[in-house]
Design a protein around this motif. Structure first.
Motif, short mmCIF file in Angstrom:
data_model
loop_
_atom_site.label_atom_id
_atom_site.label_comp_id
_atom_site.label_asym_id
_atom_site.label_seq_id
_atom_site.Cartn_x
_atom_site.Cartn_y
_atom_site.Cartn_z
N GLY A 49 0.82 -1.21 0.00
CA GLY A 49 0.00 0.00 0.00
C GLY A 49 0.86 1.26 0.00
O GLY A 49 1.82 1.38 0.75
N GLY A 50 0.53 2.19 -0.85
CA GLY A 50 1.28 3.43 -0.96
C GLY A 50 2.43 3.37 -1.95
O GLY A 50 3.07 4.38 -2.24
N SER A 51 2.70 2.20 -2.49
CA SER A 51 3.79 2.06 -3.45
C SER A 51 3.36 2.60 -4.81
O SER A 51 2.18 2.56 -5.17
N TYR A 52 4.32 3.07 -5.56
CA TYR A 52 4.05 3.53 -6.92
C TYR A 52 5.35 3.50 -7.71
O TYR A 52 6.43 3.41 -7.15
N VAL A 53 5.21 3.54 -9.03
CA VAL A 53 6.36 3.69 -9.91
C VAL A 53 6.06 4.86 -10.85
O VAL A 53 4.91 5.22 -11.07
N ILE A 54 7.12 5.43 -11.36
CA ILE A 54 6.95 6.51 -12.33
C ILE A 54 7.55 6.03 -13.64
O ILE A 54 8.73 5.67 -13.71
N VAL A 55 6.71 5.98 -14.65
CA VAL A 55 7.12 5.53 -15.98
C VAL A 55 6.81 6.65 -16.96
O VAL A 55 5.67 7.10 -17.07
N ASP A 56 7.84 7.10 -17.65
CA ASP A 56 7.70 8.20 -18.62
C ASP A 56 7.01 9.42 -17.99
O ASP A 56 6.14 10.03 -18.59
N GLY A 57 7.37 9.72 -16.74
CA GLY A 57 6.82 10.88 -16.06
C GLY A 57 5.42 10.69 -15.52
O GLY A 57 4.84 11.62 -14.98
N LYS A 58 4.87 9.49 -15.65
CA LYS A 58 3.50 9.24 -15.19
C LYS A 58 3.55 8.33 -13.97
O LYS A 58 4.19 7.29 -13.98
#
Length: 115
Positions: A49-58
């Motif tokens: 929970g709360g994790s994210y990745v940034i791909v191509d600025g998104k």
């Protein structure tokens, strides 16, 4: 009701019972499949929970989409941590051995460390 009428009604009722049983089995499988998906989503939310990745600025925070990325990152982190610990231990062993003046004691300690 005669035996013949009873047999005729039973014969007409049999396909209905089979259809009802099949529909119940399909509904059960569907419910189990939906619950399994819900349970997996909850488990992912609990773990990541709360994790994210940034791909191509998104920013992507859909855990079902980024689960593989998270697991790969954790695997890489464990590997790096074990290498760092091994290097730290090797360095500490070298420091200990270099600070032992007596060659016989140094050999004994080195043998113990290599066992």
């Amino acid at each position: 009701m005669t035996t013949e009428e009873f047999n005729r009604e039973a014969a007409l009722l049999r396909p209905v019972l089979v259809a009802v049983a099949a529909a119940a089995a399909v509904a059960l499988v569907l419910c189990l499949t939906l619950y399994a998906g819900y349970h997996e989503d909850r488990a992912l939310a609990h773990l990541y929970g709360g994790s994210y990745v940034i791909v191509d600025g998104k920013r992507i925070d859909d855990l079902s989409v980024i689960r593989g990325d998270i697991e790969q990152t954790l695997t890489d982190a464990r590997r790096i941590e074990s290498r760092a610990e091994a290097g730290f231990i090797d360095g500490a062993e070298r420091d200990v051995l270099m600070n032992i003046d007596d060659p016989d004691v140094r050999r004994e300690v080195e043998q113990m460390l290599n066992e």
